[in-house]
Write a protein that holds these residues in place. Structure first.
Motif, short mmCIF file in Angstrom:
data_model
loop_
_atom_site.label_atom_id
_atom_site.label_comp_id
_atom_site.label_asym_id
_atom_site.label_seq_id
_atom_site.Cartn_x
_atom_site.Cartn_y
_atom_site.Cartn_z
N GLY A 337 -1.93 -10.62 1.67
CA GLY A 337 -3.13 -11.13 0.98
C GLY A 337 -3.65 -12.44 1.52
O GLY A 337 -4.68 -12.93 1.06
N PRO A 364 -3.45 -16.10 -0.95
CA PRO A 364 -3.59 -14.86 -1.73
C PRO A 364 -4.09 -15.17 -3.14
O PRO A 364 -3.65 -16.13 -3.77
CB PRO A 364 -2.19 -14.29 -1.76
CG PRO A 364 -1.48 -14.92 -0.60
CD PRO A 364 -2.12 -16.23 -0.36
N PRO A 495 -6.57 -5.83 -0.78
CA PRO A 495 -6.20 -7.12 -1.39
C PRO A 495 -7.14 -8.27 -1.00
O PRO A 495 -7.15 -9.30 -1.65
CB PRO A 495 -4.79 -7.37 -0.87
CG PRO A 495 -4.64 -6.52 0.33
CD PRO A 495 -5.55 -5.35 0.15
N ARG A 525 -7.47 -10.67 -6.26
CA ARG A 525 -7.64 -10.50 -4.80
C ARG A 525 -7.95 -11.83 -4.13
O ARG A 525 -8.38 -12.78 -4.79
CB ARG A 525 -8.82 -9.57 -4.50
CG ARG A 525 -8.62 -8.16 -4.99
CD ARG A 525 -9.83 -7.31 -4.69
NE ARG A 525 -10.03 -6.34 -5.73
CZ ARG A 525 -9.46 -5.13 -5.73
NH1 ARG A 525 -8.71 -4.76 -4.72
NH2 ARG A 525 -9.64 -4.29 -6.73
#
Ligand code: ATP
Length: 580
Positions: A337, A364, A495, A525
């Motif tokens: 991510g 992330p 992601p 996300r």
């Protein structure tokens, strides 16, 4: 690696050679009937006495009929061989063009106008037809027929032949040198104008609504009108030049003119006792047919030019460097991510850098906003992250993996991108949403549409999710179309989400719906968003101000708004604008 036109048509080379050999034999055999008639005339007119079968006119008649038949058969067989090979080559080339487009950098493909792609896949591959299917047979047939015909006439009476060829050569030289000057250049320009017109036509059809608005005031402003005018001007010039040459050559070489020329020369030669009556007969029979070869060659010349241009366009595309695909297909990277842009530099044109040594990390689950003046390089950065192009320097890492080391499908499963220009295909709503996951069930597609706040609107379409977009009843507003692409991104379930001006086309009501859809989509996300409305990204975890390809400021809204610099200036300007 550069691909030449010769290399492009190489798969059909064997068939082309075979066709040339067959048609050459055919052309030779087709001359036999004239030889037979000459022999018959020598027996009847000159009273030649011969022994054996050569003295029997009926044997010559049978030979004439048989050779006519065999000659035609060889010619047609030769044409058939290349037509079959060309059909296979065309099929293969279309596949290669589409495959090459698929392996080029996405950014490069989106630069090629749709019209140019259509021309390449449909028209250009078809134009190669002449080069492969007709040139070997028709050119060989024309050339061999002429050479063998002329050779036979020389053999029968070289002086009469010389007088005839001399007359032709002088006349043709005068016509060609005066009318064909600059022909190759204009044919090239004709091809380019054709490509521009095809591209502008597709562009016009795609943006007909906007063009109509502008056309209301001044029609000539559209690119289509410019391309149309240029095409008409060039084609007029081209038709005029080629028309002049063709009609003059045509008049000189038409059978009636040739017949009269031969008659005058033959009368002179027989009267002077330089030739016999039977020796002039082949001139009356063969000479009017010889210019047909010229006519075929002149007619083919234009097609050969077009074919070569078309083949060159296709060869150029196939020569372009494909984007190499990395080998990582499954395995997750070390930092799932995360997006890392490290010392990245990039230029579209050599020596015109638009991104200079940019570095940032999007952790992330965080939101990174790219803001700044127009042309600063925000969209370019977004495209580099999604690997629409490869960086010139530095590295882009997704989940800790260099994007160049990952397969395209690996990348696609990690990065979703929603662009400024919404592209929906002429297909059902379901198919358009499921583009990112073709195996999606109707329930999954519906869930994505609900998350993108577009489900209710879809249900009001005549056929719901089965409505074909662009057809009767299947029209959606800009904001609605954008929400379809958000649903698509939602279904992709990557992601990392890149949003480029996601609310650019939306009306205020639609914009609210888009923002609602966005917050659903963004939750959990890593989001990288390009925004002009700073109010929409004030909660972003980090804001990067991009100017002239550099990051000039970075931080959270609260920090930047109190610093002197572009961000606070933009913020104040927008506050004033929206308060007004
Ligand atoms: N395909 C391209 N070929 C050549 N130059 C390009 C191309 N796309 C963009 N550029 C140039 O690169 C620079 C950065 O453009 P980019 O679209 O990344 O800016 P931006 O900050 O996203 O602008 P905007 O906010 O107006 O969308 C500009 O000077 C632009 O003209």
């Amino acid at each position: 690696m550069s691909i030449s036109v010769a290399a492009l048509i190489r798969p059909a080379k064997g068939a082309m050679v075979l066709s040339a050999v067959l048609t050459a034999l055919g052309a030779i055999v087709t001359l036999v009937p004239f030889v037979a008639l000459h022999n018959m005339a020598a027996i009847w007119l000159d009273g030649q006495v011969r022994t054996g079968w050569t003295g029997k006119p009926w044997v010559w008649a049978v030979i004439a009929v048989l050779s006519l038949f065999v000659g035609q058969l060889l010619y047609l067989f030769g044409l058939g061989v290349t037509h079959e090979a060309e059909a296979k080559l065309r099929h293969r080339l279309r596949g290669n063009v589409v495959q090459a487009l698929g392996s080029l950098p996405l950014g490069r493909v989106s630069q090629v106008p749709h019209g140019a792609i259509r021309k390449m896949v449909c028209d250009d591959t078809a134009a190669i037809h002449t080069l492969v299917a007709h040139v070997p047979g028709d050119v060989t047939n024309a050339v061999v027929s002429m050479v063998v015909g002329l050779g036979y006439l020389v053999w029968v009476d070289w002086r009469l032949a010389l007088a005839l060829f001399g007359t032709w050569a002088v006349a043709i030289m005068i016509i060609v040198s005066t009318t064909m000057r600059g022909y190759s250049d204009i044919t090239k320009r004709f091809g380019h104008a054709q490509t521009a017109l095809a591209a502008a036509t597709v562009e016009m059809l795609e943006g007909i609504k906007e063009i109509k608005n502008f056309q209301a005031t001044d029609a000539t402003r559209t690119r289509f009108n410019a391309a149309r005018q240029q095409f008409s001007a060039i084609s007029f010039d081209w038709v005029r030049r080629s028309g002049r040459a063709i009609s003059l050559l045509g008049s000189l070489l038409r059978p009636a003119t040739v017949f009269v020329t031969v008659a005058l020369l033959a009368a002179l030669f027989v009267a002077q006792d330089w030739s016999t009556l039977s020796a002039t007969l082949p001139f009356f029979l063969i000479a009017p047919g010889i210019p047909e070869g010229f006519t075929v060659l002149v007619g083919l010349m234009q097609h050969i030019y077009e074919s070569q241009l078309a083949a060159r366009t296709t060869a150029e595309l196939l020569s372009e460097k494909p984007m190499p695909e990395g080998s990582r297909t499954q395995e997750e990277g070390p930092n799932p991510g995360q997006v890392e842009v490290c010392e990245v530099s990039f230029s579209y044109e050599p020596d015109v850098p638009v991104v200079h040594g940019v570095s940032f990390t999007a952790e992330p689950g965080t939101v990174t906003a790219l803001v700044g003046p127009s042309g600063g390089g925000k969209s370019t950065l977004a495209r580099l992250i999604a690997r629409f192009y490869d960086v010139n320097d530095g590295v882009v890492r997704i989940s800790g993996v260099d994007v160049r080391e990952a397969s395209f499908s690996w990348l696609l499963s990690r990065v979703a991108i929603v662009l400024q220009d919404v592209t929906l295909s002429n297909d059902s709503v379901h198919t358009n949403i499921a583009l990112s996951k073709p195996s999606a069930t109707r329930a999954e597609v519906e869930a994505a549409a609900r998350a993108a706040c577009i489900h209710d609107r879809i249900m009001r379409l005549p056929e719901g999710y089965d409505t074909v977009l662009g057809e009767v009843g299947g029209f959606l507003s800009g904001g609605e179309r954008q929400r379809i692409t958000l649903a698509r991104a939602y279904l992709q379930d990557a992601p990392i989400l890149i949003l480029d001006e996601a609310t650019a086309q939306a009306d205020p009501q639609s914009e609210r719906a888009i923002h609602e859809a966005l917050s659903t989509l963004a939750s959990g996300r890593t989001v990288i968003i390009i925004a002009h409305r700073l109010a929409t990204i004030r909660d972003a975890d980090q804001i990067l101000v991009i100017e002239d390809g550099h990051i000039t400021q970075r931080g959270r809204h609260e920090d930047l708004v109190n610093q002197a610099g572009t961000y606070s200036e933009m913020w104040r300007a927008q506050e004033l604008h929206y308060m007004a």
